[in-house]
Design an enzyme around this catalytic site. Structure first.
Site, PDB file in Angstrom:
ATOM      1  N   ARG A 164     110.362  61.679  35.682  1.00 33.84           N
ATOM      2  CA  ARG A 164     108.990  61.542  36.094  1.00 33.84           C
ATOM      3  C   ARG A 164     108.583  61.106  37.363  1.00 33.84           C
ATOM      4  NH1 ARG A 164     107.759  58.978  30.233  1.00 33.84           N
ATOM      5  NH2 ARG A 164     109.697  58.186  31.063  1.00 33.84           N
TER       6      ARG A 164
ATOM      7  N   ARG B 127     113.003  53.513  45.318  1.00 32.39           N
ATOM      8  CA  ARG B 127     112.335  53.070  46.571  1.00 32.39           C
ATOM      9  C   ARG B 127     112.242  51.693  46.978  1.00 32.39           C
ATOM     10  NH1 ARG B 127     106.502  55.660  44.953  1.00 32.39           N
ATOM     11  NH2 ARG B 127     106.093  54.506  46.656  1.00 32.39           N
TER      12      ARG B 127
ATOM     13  N   TYR C 209     119.693  60.613  43.673  1.00 32.19           N
ATOM     14  CA  TYR C 209     118.748  60.945  44.511  1.00 32.19           C
ATOM     15  C   TYR C 209     119.107  60.536  46.125  1.00 32.19           C
ATOM     16  CZ  TYR C 209     114.866  60.207  40.892  1.00 32.19           C
ATOM     17  OH  TYR C 209     113.877  60.302  39.849  1.00 32.19           O
TER      18      TYR C 209
ATOM     19  N   ASP D 254     107.520  60.064  41.026  1.00 34.52           N
ATOM     20  CA  ASP D 254     106.178  59.426  41.588  1.00 34.52           C
ATOM     21  C   ASP D 254     105.368  60.558  42.532  1.00 34.52           C
ATOM     22  OD1 ASP D 254     106.982  57.134  40.493  1.00 34.52           O
ATOM     23  OD2 ASP D 254     107.871  56.450  42.489  1.00 34.52           O
TER      24      ASP D 254
END
Lengths: 244, 244
Positions: free
Chosen positions: A50, A197, A110, A52
């Site tokens: 999911r 992040r 990522y 951001d």
């Protein structure tokens, strides 16, 4: 019922993340509406991640169930026809009935990209965080070794992130300098809310010499979110790949 | 009077080319307005290349004259502060009084990028031409050898392109395949109106097997625009560098 897996890319700039929420423009809603239009039946789409608001993807993976016999190649081309230009379907594939994009995901990869130059990024602007001050990429890379492996990442989790356990395994993590780009690449069995992040924001503090590479160890063992760096902005983050 | 050289980049998507025209949004006008605001005097900016509407730049070069003593580093940072995000100034440098960005340019380097995949480009969309059908990059590269050197390029010039001579020298030209990207790189002493885009359009015809690589020779010697391929769309074209 058929089970179809999609591999999806998007420029997250214009979207409020993946997951449907009341009164907001999300990727899940965009896809479900478009699929329902093509398949002439209400369709629920479940993604592995999911992402951001503002986060991009080049390998988001999702699945849906349908009774419609439309061939997968036609589903793919119809989606690419109806979807806006900042979203693309790379593949559509028929899967066994028990396939589940989220529960069966084994790892996620990522990139977090930082444009490290006094001059702002141009072509790369939508997909990088601009950091004009000097960053020491070698120190950032040294810091990653403390994050590798299985740890309680509670210090690297959004305070409002609800999960039973904050133990995750980082299988691979590195910081590379490619001309003016500093790329953090990270592969894990799963990530807590904002985890990538917060890791990026903490590594930037190391690059700025505000934190020593070995400080990562104390931050991890503190399990205290306030000890880690800030949550880096979403635009530098891209979901690259989900493996099963 | 001081003479200042700027090296400039832009995403050409939102602009109607470099050169000022009545009632249109051009890069020259944007820069001249911004410079006049910073320097408090009317400023004319002369570029090496008058890029077409929709064409991008990572190394456009231009010069202007000013009486204002503002240091070049301050001129650069003020420009980057006031200019929109799709435009950037990479450098500003004090030059001898006789420097002229257009007349003294010795060569220009361009890229024409083709996204050659059945799936449309995502991050690369604004800067590539999407060609979903198969292209033979090796044949395209073979065709370039006939273009190299000094020739009359009248067949590769827009019909309304006014110039005394259509003789130009191509110093370097190649076609490279980089994963799904086919990149035409071209360096010349100067280019006629639409010349790079007509070369790209003609090489695409070679890649599609509609033209043989050696057909380029007959097209050149015909000096007839109708014998060459179509003018490829501007979005694949980027001005990379001007040398002096």
């Amino acid at each position: 019922m058929r089970t179809i897996k999609l591999v999806i890319g998007y420029n997250g700039e214009r979207y409020e993340g993946w997951q449907s929420q009341r009164n907001s423009k999300t990727l899940q809603e965009l896809f479900e509406k478009t699929l329902s239009r093509i398949l002439k039946e209400k369709t629920d789409l479940i993604s592995a991640s999911r992402t951001d608001s503002g986060v991009h993807a080049l390998g988001q993976t999702a699945h849906f169930k349908t009774k419609n016999p439309l061939p997968v190649a036609r589903i793919k081309s119809a989606l690419n026809f109806y979807l806006p230009k900042d979203v693309v379907v790379f593949s559509a594939k028929e899967m066994p009935a028990n396939f589940h994009a989220r529960y069966q995901a084994r790892s996620k990869v990522y990139h977090y990209d930082i444009w490290n130059s006094p001059t702002r990024p141009l072509f790369e602007a939508p997909f990088t965080l601009w950091h004009p001050g000097k960053l020491d990429a070698a120190s950032m890379n040294r810091a990653t070794r403390h994050l590798k492996g299985k740890h309680d990442f509670n210090a690297f989790k959004a305070i409002d992130g609800e999960t039973k356990s904050s133990v995750r395994e980082i299988k691979r993590i590195s910081v590379k300098k490619i001309k003016t780009l500093i790329r953090i690449e990270i592969k894990g069995d799963g990530f807590l809310k904002h985890m990538v992040r917060i890791i990026a924001g903490t590594l930037i503090e190391v690059g700025r010499k505000k934190l020593k590479p070995q400080a990562i160890q104390q931050i991890l063992s503190s399990k205290d979110r306030t000890k880690a760096g800030p949550t880096a902005k979403p635009q530098g983050l891209t979901l690259l790949k989900i493996t099963y």
